[in-house]
Motif scaffolding. Structure first.
Motif, short mmCIF file in Angstrom:
data_model
loop_
_atom_site.label_atom_id
_atom_site.label_comp_id
_atom_site.label_asym_id
_atom_site.label_seq_id
_atom_site.Cartn_x
_atom_site.Cartn_y
_atom_site.Cartn_z
N MET A 182 0.82 -1.21 0.00
CA MET A 182 0.00 0.00 0.00
C MET A 182 0.85 1.25 0.00
O MET A 182 1.89 1.30 0.65
CB MET A 182 -0.90 0.01 1.25
CG MET A 182 -2.21 -0.73 1.06
SD MET A 182 -3.07 -1.16 2.58
CE MET A 182 -3.50 0.36 3.28
N ILE A 183 0.39 2.26 -0.73
CA ILE A 183 0.98 3.60 -0.59
C ILE A 183 -0.12 4.50 -0.06
O ILE A 183 -1.21 4.58 -0.63
CB ILE A 183 1.52 4.14 -1.92
CG1 ILE A 183 2.59 3.20 -2.47
CG2 ILE A 183 2.10 5.54 -1.71
CD1 ILE A 183 3.25 3.71 -3.73
N TYR A 184 0.20 5.13 1.05
CA TYR A 184 -0.79 5.92 1.75
C TYR A 184 -0.36 7.38 1.70
O TYR A 184 0.69 7.75 2.22
CB TYR A 184 -0.85 5.42 3.20
CG TYR A 184 -1.88 6.10 4.05
CD1 TYR A 184 -3.12 5.52 4.24
CD2 TYR A 184 -1.60 7.31 4.66
CE1 TYR A 184 -4.07 6.14 5.03
CE2 TYR A 184 -2.55 7.94 5.43
CZ TYR A 184 -3.78 7.35 5.61
OH TYR A 184 -4.72 7.98 6.38
N VAL A 185 -1.18 8.21 1.02
CA VAL A 185 -0.82 9.61 0.85
C VAL A 185 -1.45 10.44 1.95
O VAL A 185 -2.63 10.27 2.27
CB VAL A 185 -1.30 10.13 -0.52
CG1 VAL A 185 -1.17 11.64 -0.61
CG2 VAL A 185 -0.53 9.46 -1.63
N THR A 186 -0.67 11.32 2.55
CA THR A 186 -1.24 12.17 3.59
C THR A 186 -0.41 13.44 3.76
O THR A 186 0.75 13.48 3.35
CB THR A 186 -1.31 11.42 4.94
OG1 THR A 186 -1.83 12.29 5.93
CG2 THR A 186 0.06 10.93 5.38
N HIS A 187 -1.04 14.47 4.30
CA HIS A 187 -0.25 15.65 4.64
C HIS A 187 -0.12 15.78 6.15
O HIS A 187 0.35 16.78 6.67
CB HIS A 187 -0.87 16.92 4.04
CG HIS A 187 -2.25 17.20 4.55
ND1 HIS A 187 -3.39 16.93 3.82
CD2 HIS A 187 -2.68 17.71 5.71
CE1 HIS A 187 -4.46 17.26 4.53
NE2 HIS A 187 -4.05 17.74 5.68
N ASP A 188 -0.56 14.71 6.86
CA ASP A 188 -0.62 14.74 8.32
C ASP A 188 0.45 13.81 8.87
O ASP A 188 0.36 12.58 8.73
CB ASP A 188 -2.03 14.29 8.73
CG ASP A 188 -2.20 14.21 10.23
OD1 ASP A 188 -1.19 14.28 10.95
OD2 ASP A 188 -3.35 14.05 10.68
N GLN A 189 1.51 14.37 9.52
CA GLN A 189 2.64 13.51 9.91
C GLN A 189 2.26 12.52 10.99
O GLN A 189 2.79 11.42 11.03
CB GLN A 189 3.88 14.33 10.29
CG GLN A 189 3.91 14.86 11.69
CD GLN A 189 3.07 16.12 11.83
OE1 GLN A 189 2.29 16.46 10.95
NE2 GLN A 189 3.22 16.82 12.94
N THR A 190 1.27 12.84 11.85
CA THR A 190 0.92 11.87 12.89
C THR A 190 0.30 10.63 12.24
O THR A 190 0.56 9.50 12.67
CB THR A 190 -0.09 12.46 13.89
OG1 THR A 190 -1.22 12.92 13.19
CG2 THR A 190 0.52 13.60 14.67
N GLU A 191 -0.49 10.86 11.19
CA GLU A 191 -1.07 9.73 10.46
C GLU A 191 0.03 8.86 9.87
O GLU A 191 0.01 7.63 9.98
CB GLU A 191 -1.95 10.28 9.34
CG GLU A 191 -3.35 9.71 9.31
CD GLU A 191 -4.20 10.49 8.33
OE1 GLU A 191 -5.09 11.21 8.80
OE2 GLU A 191 -3.98 10.38 7.11
N ALA A 192 1.00 9.52 9.22
CA ALA A 192 2.08 8.78 8.58
C ALA A 192 2.88 8.00 9.63
O ALA A 192 3.20 6.83 9.44
CB ALA A 192 2.99 9.75 7.82
N LEU A 193 3.20 8.66 10.74
CA LEU A 193 4.00 8.01 11.78
C LEU A 193 3.27 6.81 12.36
O LEU A 193 3.87 5.78 12.65
CB LEU A 193 4.34 9.01 12.89
CG LEU A 193 5.31 10.13 12.48
CD1 LEU A 193 5.34 11.23 13.53
CD2 LEU A 193 6.71 9.56 12.26
#
Ligand SMILES: Nc1ncnc2c1ncn2[C@@H]1O[C@H](COP(=O)(O)OP(=O)(O)O)[C@@H](O)[C@H]1O
Ligand SMILES: [Mg+2]
Lengths: 341, 274, 258
Positions: free
Chosen positions: A190-201
């Motif tokens: 999966m590649i998960y696109v986000t602009h929210d670093q907490t989500e990414a972390l």
């Protein structure tokens, strides 16, 4: 043994006319990994996802998926799923038919169709909603349908473009853990696109940070959180105090970089999180210009020779008020060294 | 996915070619007929046309009827549209439907009704003679008044619909606020309603005006050979005298009027969107 | 006070717009041979007679065929064009829109004359073909406009989602776009049908001996028919249009597209 180069993006550049949206990006994704693509709005994330899905032609570069060059394979033959930010459900079809759409195109019918659709709907917890139309569902439910619709065809790669950005905060947390579970259960890359670093972390096995169409840094969540290499990534990861290093020492505070700290002399800049600024003692001095109470902690804005700094200290410790002169310390052992500011 | 402009062009091509070849090309050739003589290009057809008393009379009558019908429909339209708005949201939709209906009915049928009403033995003349207002029936058909009435009936709904939608889009509390401030209704109309619905008035006005000046059926049936308008004059010149040059001049005048009014509408509607 | 005047104006306007129909409808019920109102006696004689008149029957059938044929053709041309302009950045897009919708701006009688002299006569086209050409061009702008309205209500990424699930572009159009613009297309069909069926000026020059549309035929008949048959026919046509529109409004919400 999983293939470390399951998806290989090589030197990808994408331009809209004269605007270059993605600039010479190369990324490899191992099979089964959940990669987060993190970056501010407008940095080219959607453009890159659409290109991987085949909805947008590359200007230069190539894409290989599972050892097969798919650069010129049309979108409907790529077996790449994309969950759109807007969900893009088929408005005239029921939940069941939305999910069944891809299976019917694959000539799957009868019991097998029923089973797989039921399975996908159960997986996202929408049993009982099969006959509803998309407009009769809440945003979170539509999101689940979009997810079920994409995974039911068992894509080789699943792309999610800011899938949670249209949901409210509580639902976002809930869906985040469901996505995590889904990834674990299905094992799909999966590649998960986000602009929210907490989500990414929270979600990712690995994070790629993008800036202005280029890759700024990539690594594990710990790598990025503990060891950002540029001011851009450091700021994203919460290092809000960034001081550049000059041959004379720390910018604005020459002489503060003595022999004991020569280990940091090779850095271009040093960065501290607000909670790592020590207040009330130390060699630096400044003036408090703002204080905001945040419950457990108080956040201070300090005007100093090194610039405007942000500090955070527990409420129980010494209190300061705007206008107070203040001494503080920037401990070098808590600083990260940046190769660019 | 929609980046390939060639696909877009290919999809638009059939309609483009069809309208271009089957419509614009012949119309374009017709327009050049008025400018062309065996001797070469000339504007003489236009000068001849505008010095011919009959042609001038018809042109002025067409403009007079166009403006007259537009102004009258604006006056009636405001009164009606304000009343429609007052009936409340539920009834408003039903009222709107009542004004859309006549637009869908054959103009031939709509015009024919006036023959029954305005003819020598029609309802109005019966009433006039019956009440002793006149000894013999009045000549009502084949007058400019008859054409005016016919055109007004044909195009009034366009004005009403356009003003109703303009009034609907007016901020809801403007009228009560003005009343609270003690403004008289004339003041309210000219200071508040008119400025806020100007665009609707212009859109409705241009629709009515172009409709009226390019109408054929109404002047043909209610005006006959006595009350010609530009379109009936064009038809007469072609069918009686095969006079294509004059037809071309009239076509140029009508198309120019139509383009001018349509581009006015387009300017207004695109400005609103911007 | 102003309110009262307003409602009076509304009532008078409705009487002015719709009253004449009641009068011709009434005149059609006459049992006499002359067109008068109030009617002499009462009978359905003329409403029945209309169906017996051979020329009206023929021109009615022709008008029906013409309206259906040219509207279908206009949709076949207009839907792809509207789709292209709604989805693709077509080079010169504004020009294309202007050209395709130009028939609205050119007065129809001029189009009819031009078509006759520079297309129909040189190519030796039969009357019906000439009529179809003219009517299709007039109806096409409506098709484009109405379908464009429908398409703006459907997000383009819905089609992309279909393609990513394995559909071809064409497949995505038929499986996803078409079902969602179906109401708009039906609305366009009805508007186009009524426009064509009622159209006079473009047909004026294009109709020929023995091949004529119903409205043109009625116009011609008005000059020498003084009995109530035309009144009865007008009433029936008005009823036909009104019922089509009312049903369409119920089923499709037609007024959204006008
Ligand atoms: N269709 C387009 N035409 C021209 N420029 C575009 C288009 N889509 C995006 N862009 C530009 O490309 C850049 C990247 O956009 P995008 O990929 O949507 O960023 P993100 O998803 O990271 O917010 C932006 O500067 C944007 O303005
Ligand atoms: Mg985006």
């Amino acid at each position: 043994m999983s293939d470390p180069e399951y998806l290989a993006l090589r030197n990808i550049t994408i331009a809209y006319g004269k605007t270059v949206a993605v600039n010479d990006v190369s990324i490899s994704v191992p099979q089964g990994e959940l990669l987060a693509l993190l970056g501010p709005s407008g940095c080219g994330k959607t453009t890159l996802m659409r290109a991987i899905a085949g909805l947008l032609p590359l200007t230069t570069g190539s894409i290989a998926l599972n050892k097969r060059d798919i650069t010129r394979v049309p979108a409907n033959k790529r077996e790449v799923g994309l969950v759109f930010q807007s969900y893009a459900l088929f408005p005239h079809l029921s939940v069941f038919e939305n999910v069944a759409f891809g299976l019917r195109l694959r000539k799957i019918s009868g019991d097998q169709l029923q089973q797989r659709v039921d399975g996908a709907i159960a997986m996202v917890g929408l049993q009982g909603f099969e006959r509803r139309l998309p407009k009769e569902l809440s945003g979170g439910q539509q999101q689940r349908v979009a997810l079920a619709r994409s995974v039911v065809v068992r894509p080789s790669l699943l792309l999610l473009d800011e899938p949670l950005s249209n949901l409210d905060a509580r639902l976002r947390l809930e869906m985040r853990s469901e996505l995590h579970r889904l990834h674990r259960d299905l094992g799909v890359t999966m590649i998960y696109v986000t602009h929210d670093q907490t989500e990414a972390l929270a979600l990712a096995d690995r994070i790629v940070v993008m800036r202005d169409g280029c890759v700024a840094q990539s690594g594990t969540p710990e790598d990025l959180y503990e060891r950002p290499t540029s001011g851009f990534v450091a700021r994203f990861m919460g290092f809000e105090n960034i001081l550049s290093v000059t041959p004379e020492g720390l910018a604005g505070e020459p002489g503060r970089l003595d022999a004991a700290t020569s280990s940091v002399r090779d850095a271009r800049a040093l960065a501290w999180r607000p909670q790592n600024v020590v207040l009330g003692q130390g060699p630096f001095s400044g003036r408090v210009v703002g204080a905001s109470y945040q419950g457990e902690t108080t956040e201070y804005l300090i005007d100093s020779a090194a610039g405007m700094l942000k500090a955070q200290s527990p409420v129980v410790s010494q209190r300061f008020a705007p206008g107070d002169a203040i001494n503080f310390d920037l401990p070098f052992d808590r600083a990260v060294k940046l190769a660019e500011s | 996915m929609f980046a390939d402009r060639r696909i877009g062009l290919a999809l638009a091509a059939p309609a483009l070619l069809f309208v271009g070849l089957a419509f614009l090309l012949p119309v374009g050739i017709l327009l050049t007929e008025g400018l062309r003589t065996p001797a070469g290009w000339t504007l003489s057809r236009f000068t001849t046309f505008f010095t011919d008393p009959l042609a001038l009379e018809v042109t002025f009558r067409t403009l007079r009827l166009g403006f007259g019908v537009t102004i009258m429909s604006a006056i009636i339209g405001y009164a009606v549209a304000l009343a429609v708005i007052e009936t409340g949201p539920g009834n408003r939709a039903r009222m709107t439907a009542l004004f859309i209906l006549p637009l869908m009915i054959s103009p031939v049928a709509r015009t024919y009704a006036w023959i029954v009403l305005l003819g020598r033995t029609g309802l109005i003349n019966k009433a006039v003679v019956g009440l002793g207002l006149s000894d013999e029936p009045l000549r009502l058909l084949f007058t400019e008044t008859a054409v005016f009435i016919g055109l007004l009936q044909l195009f009034l709904p366009l004005m009403v619909l356009s003003l109703t939608s303009a009034l609907e889009n007016m901020p809801a509390d403007v009228l009560p606020a003005a009343r609270v401030l003690g403004a008289g209704w004339l003041t309210i109309f000219f200071r508040v309603i008119l400025p806020l619905t100007r665009e609707g008035l212009i859109v409705g006005g241009t629709l009515v005006f172009t409709g009226a000046v390019t109408a054929y059926i109404t002047p043909a049936v209610l005006g006959g050979a006595k009350v010609l308008m530009l379109e009936t004059l064009l038809y007469q010149r072609v069918s009686v005298a095969n006079d294509i040059a004059t037809a071309s001049v009239i076509a140029a005048i009508l198309i120019a009027m139509s383009i001018a009014t349509h581009s006015l509408i387009r300017r207004i509607t695109t400005r609103r969107r911007a | 006070m102003m309110r009262m005047l307003g409602f009076a104006a509304l009532g008078l306007a409705l009487i002015f717009l719709l009253g004449p129909f009641l009068i011709i409808a009434g005149a059609g019920f006459s049992s006499g041979d002359l067109l008068v109102f109030p009617p002499q006696g009462f009978s359905l004689r003329w409403y029945g007679a209309v169906f017996e008149i051979e020329r009206f029957r023929e021109s009615f059938v022709l008008s029906m065929q013409l309206a259906v044929g040219s509207t279908v053709l206009a949709l076949l041309l207009g839907v792809p064009a509207a789709y292209a302009m709604a989805r693709y950045q077509v080079p010169g897009g504004e020009w294309i829109r202007t050209i395709v919708t130009a028939p609205v701006i050119v007065p129809a009688i001029i189009a009819g004359l031009a078509l006759l002299r520079y297309t129909v006569i040189p190519l030796g086209l039969p009357v019906m073909a000439a009529l179809v050409l003219g009517h299709t061009a007039l109806v096409a702008p409506y098709a484009v406009r109405v379908v464009t309205v429908s398409l703006t209500h459907l997000r383009p990424d819905v089609e992309e989602a279909a393609v990513l699930l394995g559909a071809t572009r064409t497949g995505a159009f038929f499986k996803v776009v078409l079902p969602n613009i179906r109401n708009g297309m039906m609305a366009a069909f009805i508007l186009g049908f009524i426009t064509s069926f009622n159209q006079v000026p473009v047909s004026l020059f294009l109709t020929g001996p023995g091949v004529t549309t119903l409205p043109i035929d009625m116009l011609a008949a008005m000059e020498f028919v003084y009995d109530p048959s035309i009144a009865a026919l007008s009433t029936l046509l008005a009823l036909m249009s009104v019922s089509i529109v009312l049903i369409a409004e119920r089923v499709l919400g037609l007024s959204r597209y006008v």
